[in-house]
Design a protein around this motif. Structure first.
Motif, PDB file in Angstrom:
ATOM      1  N   MET A   1       0.835  -1.325  -0.068  1.00  0.00           N
ATOM      2  CA  MET A   1       0.156   0.048   0.024  1.00  0.00           C
ATOM      3  C   MET A   1       0.739   1.320   0.068  1.00  0.00           C
ATOM      4  O   MET A   1       2.015   1.430   0.418  1.00  0.00           O
ATOM      5  CB  MET A   1      -0.826   0.104   1.272  1.00  0.00           C
ATOM      6  CG  MET A   1      -2.040  -1.035   1.201  1.00  0.00           C
ATOM      7  SD  MET A   1      -3.068  -0.393   0.068  1.00  0.00           S
ATOM      8  CE  MET A   1      -3.706  -1.972  -0.644  1.00  0.00           C
ATOM      9  N   ILE A  94     -11.171  -8.141   5.958  1.00  0.00           N
ATOM     10  CA  ILE A  94     -11.064  -6.683   6.230  1.00  0.00           C
ATOM     11  C   ILE A  94     -12.412  -6.071   6.101  1.00  0.00           C
ATOM     12  O   ILE A  94     -13.007  -6.202   5.219  1.00  0.00           O
ATOM     13  CB  ILE A  94      -9.960  -6.123   5.630  1.00  0.00           C
ATOM     14  CG1 ILE A  94      -8.667  -6.674   5.509  1.00  0.00           C
ATOM     15  CG2 ILE A  94      -9.758  -4.744   5.956  1.00  0.00           C
ATOM     16  CD1 ILE A  94      -7.677  -6.141   4.909  1.00  0.00           C
ATOM     17  N   HIS A  95     -12.765  -5.075   7.210  1.00  0.00           N
ATOM     18  CA  HIS A  95     -13.996  -4.416   7.078  1.00  0.00           C
ATOM     19  C   HIS A  95     -13.698  -3.143   7.765  1.00  0.00           C
ATOM     20  O   HIS A  95     -13.143  -3.101   8.979  1.00  0.00           O
ATOM     21  CB  HIS A  95     -15.007  -5.028   7.914  1.00  0.00           C
ATOM     22  CG  HIS A  95     -15.544  -6.345   7.022  1.00  0.00           C
ATOM     23  ND1 HIS A  95     -16.204  -6.515   5.802  1.00  0.00           N
ATOM     24  CD2 HIS A  95     -15.527  -7.603   7.512  1.00  0.00           C
ATOM     25  CE1 HIS A  95     -16.178  -7.417   5.490  1.00  0.00           C
ATOM     26  NE2 HIS A  95     -16.089  -8.545   6.521  1.00  0.00           N
ATOM     27  N   ARG A 101     -14.079   5.061   5.072  1.00  0.00           N
ATOM     28  CA  ARG A 101     -13.170   4.101   3.942  1.00  0.00           C
ATOM     29  C   ARG A 101     -12.623   5.018   3.255  1.00  0.00           C
ATOM     30  O   ARG A 101     -12.821   6.330   2.961  1.00  0.00           O
ATOM     31  CB  ARG A 101     -14.413   3.365   3.046  1.00  0.00           C
ATOM     32  CG  ARG A 101     -14.995   2.377   4.230  1.00  0.00           C
ATOM     33  CD  ARG A 101     -16.286   1.581   3.440  1.00  0.00           C
ATOM     34  NE  ARG A 101     -16.924   0.626   4.343  1.00  0.00           N
ATOM     35  CZ  ARG A 101     -18.034   0.284   4.593  1.00  0.00           C
ATOM     36  NH1 ARG A 101     -18.785   0.688   3.507  1.00  0.00           N
ATOM     37  NH2 ARG A 101     -18.518  -0.138   5.367  1.00  0.00           N
ATOM     38  N   ASN A 133     -18.442  -6.891  -5.644  1.00  0.00           N
ATOM     39  CA  ASN A 133     -17.970  -6.046  -4.821  1.00  0.00           C
ATOM     40  C   ASN A 133     -16.390  -5.484  -5.334  1.00  0.00           C
ATOM     41  O   ASN A 133     -15.490  -5.806  -4.915  1.00  0.00           O
ATOM     42  CB  ASN A 133     -17.478  -6.505  -3.458  1.00  0.00           C
ATOM     43  CG  ASN A 133     -16.958  -5.609  -2.385  1.00  0.00           C
ATOM     44  OD1 ASN A 133     -16.809  -4.573  -2.755  1.00  0.00           O
ATOM     45  ND2 ASN A 133     -17.166  -5.970  -1.365  1.00  0.00           N
TER      46      ASN A 133
HETATM   47  C1  LIG Z   1     -12.597  -2.679   0.864  1.00  0.00           C
HETATM   48  C2  LIG Z   1     -12.326  -2.068   2.263  1.00  0.00           C
HETATM   49  C3  LIG Z   1     -11.987  -3.224   3.078  1.00  0.00           C
HETATM   50  C4  LIG Z   1     -10.891  -1.249   1.653  1.00  0.00           C
HETATM   51  O1  LIG Z   1     -10.396  -0.298   2.806  1.00  0.00           O
HETATM   52  P1  LIG Z   1     -10.293   1.028   2.686  1.00  0.00           P
HETATM   53  O2  LIG Z   1      -9.796   1.719   4.050  1.00  0.00           O
HETATM   54  O3  LIG Z   1     -11.818   1.711   2.014  1.00  0.00           O
HETATM   55  O4  LIG Z   1      -9.254   1.385   1.633  1.00  0.00           O
HETATM   56  P2  LIG Z   1      -8.009   2.237   1.277  1.00  0.00           P
HETATM   57  O5  LIG Z   1      -8.482   3.716   1.555  1.00  0.00           O
HETATM   58  O6  LIG Z   1      -6.868   1.646   2.232  1.00  0.00           O
HETATM   59  O7  LIG Z   1      -7.443   2.100   0.162  1.00  0.00           O
HETATM   60  C5  LIG Z   1      -6.195   1.199  -0.488  1.00  0.00           C
HETATM   61  C6  LIG Z   1      -6.338   1.104  -1.912  1.00  0.00           C
HETATM   62  O8  LIG Z   1      -7.568   0.533  -2.587  1.00  0.00           O
HETATM   63  C7  LIG Z   1      -8.226   1.448  -3.314  1.00  0.00           C
HETATM   64  N1  LIG Z   1      -9.718   1.301  -3.057  1.00  0.00           N
HETATM   65  C8  LIG Z   1     -10.233   1.194  -1.887  1.00  0.00           C
HETATM   66  N2  LIG Z   1     -11.646   1.008  -1.887  1.00  0.00           N
HETATM   67  C9  LIG Z   1     -11.855   1.276  -3.301  1.00  0.00           C
HETATM   68  C10 LIG Z   1     -12.852   1.415  -4.133  1.00  0.00           C
HETATM   69  N3  LIG Z   1     -14.249   1.456  -3.439  1.00  0.00           N
HETATM   70  N4  LIG Z   1     -13.025   1.342  -5.548  1.00  0.00           N
HETATM   71  C11 LIG Z   1     -11.693   1.549  -5.957  1.00  0.00           C
HETATM   72  N5  LIG Z   1     -10.668   1.432  -5.340  1.00  0.00           N
HETATM   73  C12 LIG Z   1     -10.587   1.331  -4.023  1.00  0.00           C
HETATM   74  C13 LIG Z   1      -7.648   2.652  -3.015  1.00  0.00           C
HETATM   75  O9  LIG Z   1      -7.734   3.545  -4.402  1.00  0.00           O
HETATM   76  C14 LIG Z   1      -6.305   2.542  -2.565  1.00  0.00           C
HETATM   77  O10 LIG Z   1      -5.187   2.532  -3.425  1.00  0.00           O
HETATM   78  P3  LIG Z   1      -3.854   3.397  -3.311  1.00  0.00           P
HETATM   79  O11 LIG Z   1      -3.376   2.935  -1.865  1.00  0.00           O
HETATM   80  O12 LIG Z   1      -3.061   2.982  -4.423  1.00  0.00           O
HETATM   81  O13 LIG Z   1      -4.155   4.954  -3.284  1.00  0.00           O
HETATM   82  C15 LIG Z   1     -13.369  -0.886   2.756  1.00  0.00           C
HETATM   83  O14 LIG Z   1     -13.881   0.002   1.718  1.00  0.00           O
HETATM   84  C16 LIG Z   1     -14.464  -1.719   3.271  1.00  0.00           C
HETATM   85  O15 LIG Z   1     -14.638  -2.270   4.353  1.00  0.00           O
HETATM   86  N6  LIG Z   1     -15.418  -1.920   2.383  1.00  0.00           N
HETATM   87  C17 LIG Z   1     -16.733  -2.571   2.837  1.00  0.00           C
HETATM   88  C18 LIG Z   1     -16.764  -4.093   3.427  1.00  0.00           C
HETATM   89  C19 LIG Z   1     -16.046  -4.829   2.236  1.00  0.00           C
HETATM   90  O16 LIG Z   1     -16.258  -4.823   1.085  1.00  0.00           O
HETATM   91  N7  LIG Z   1     -14.975  -5.590   2.731  1.00  0.00           N
HETATM   92  C20 LIG Z   1     -14.160  -6.251   2.043  1.00  0.00           C
HETATM   93  C21 LIG Z   1     -14.662  -7.858   2.078  1.00  0.00           C
HETATM   94  S1  LIG Z   1     -13.722  -8.885   0.915  1.00  0.00           S
END
Ligand SMILES: CC(C)(COP(=O)(O)OP(=O)(O)OC[C@H]1O[C@@H](n2cnc3c(N)ncnc32)[C@H](O)[C@@H]1OP(=O)(O)O)[C@@H](O)C(=O)NCCC(=O)NCCS
Length: 183
Positions: A1, A94-95, A101, A133
């Protein structure tokens, strides 16, 4: 990351006191997305049992905590299948709480999970994402995971068939491991 700048939220091992907040985030994801294939919320007792199982098996349960001490995300992994030959592989979850987010919290949790997995001598991390997703799939691809399988219709959410996407990342050997010592 990438470097997400701020020190907070920081990641630490979860304690029993975090389980209520973990339950809230879990149930928020259950209610608002297809990321978890359950239709109904779980109880705190259910997540306490999950936490106890993580501890009993020596598997991590991590939380991301903001400057005010609030839990804004959590992460864990378990063995990917339990018969001995699967020892090198773990499947993680991870959630991040809605409203936190896209700010690097998930990335920090994933970095911490990778660190733990490497230290435990694991060789492979696997994410199982809902096929719709796209945010999670993108998140994992940004972190070096690649899609290795797509299993159509293997689950149900609110009665609808849902697809499972498996994403894999191969891990480096732990720094102090002698050559060839890893499973
Ligand atoms: C998916 C999840 C865990 C990602 O965590 P987050 O804190 O939102 O993500 P981050 O801010 O750390 O992003 C990290 C990278 O992923 C990318 N990313 C994160 N969410 C994204 C989205 N919705 N669409 C596109 N890219 C995304 C970011 O661009 C970032 O890239 P970079 O580091 O090169 O800038 C979070 O959004 C979440 O909990 N979502 C709902 C529940 C879920 O879907 N859990 C995963 C189940 S498999």
């Amino acid at each position: 990351m990438g470097d997400h700048g701020a020190v907070d939220p920081h990641v630490r091992d979860a304690t029993a006191d975090d389980v209520a907040a973990i339950t809230d985030i879990y149930n928020q994801v259950v209610a608002t997305s297809d990321a978890i294939w359950r239709d109904e919320p779980v109880t705190v007792a259910d997540r306490q049992a999950w936490f106890a199982a993580q501890q009993a098996t020596g598997m991590p349960a991590l939380v991301a905590v903001d400057a005010g001490g609030a839990v804004v995300g959590f992460a864990s992994f378990v063995q990917f299948r339990t018969i001995p030959g699967y020892f090198p592989s773990v499947e993680h979850t991870i959630h991040v709480a809605d409203g936190h987010r896209g700010q690097g919290v998930g990335g920090r949790l994933l970095d911490a999970l990778v660190e733990r997995a490497v230290a435990m001598g694991k060789a492979v991390m696997i994410a199982g994402a809902d096929g719709g997703n796209l945010g999670s799939i993108r998140f994992h691809e940004r972190a070096g995971f690649r899609e290795v399988a797509r299993l159509p219709g293997v689950g149900r959410k609110h009665g609808r068939p849902v697809d499972l996407v498996l994403l894999q990342r191969d891990l480096p050997a732990p720094p102090d491991a002698p050559d060839g010592s890893r499973p």
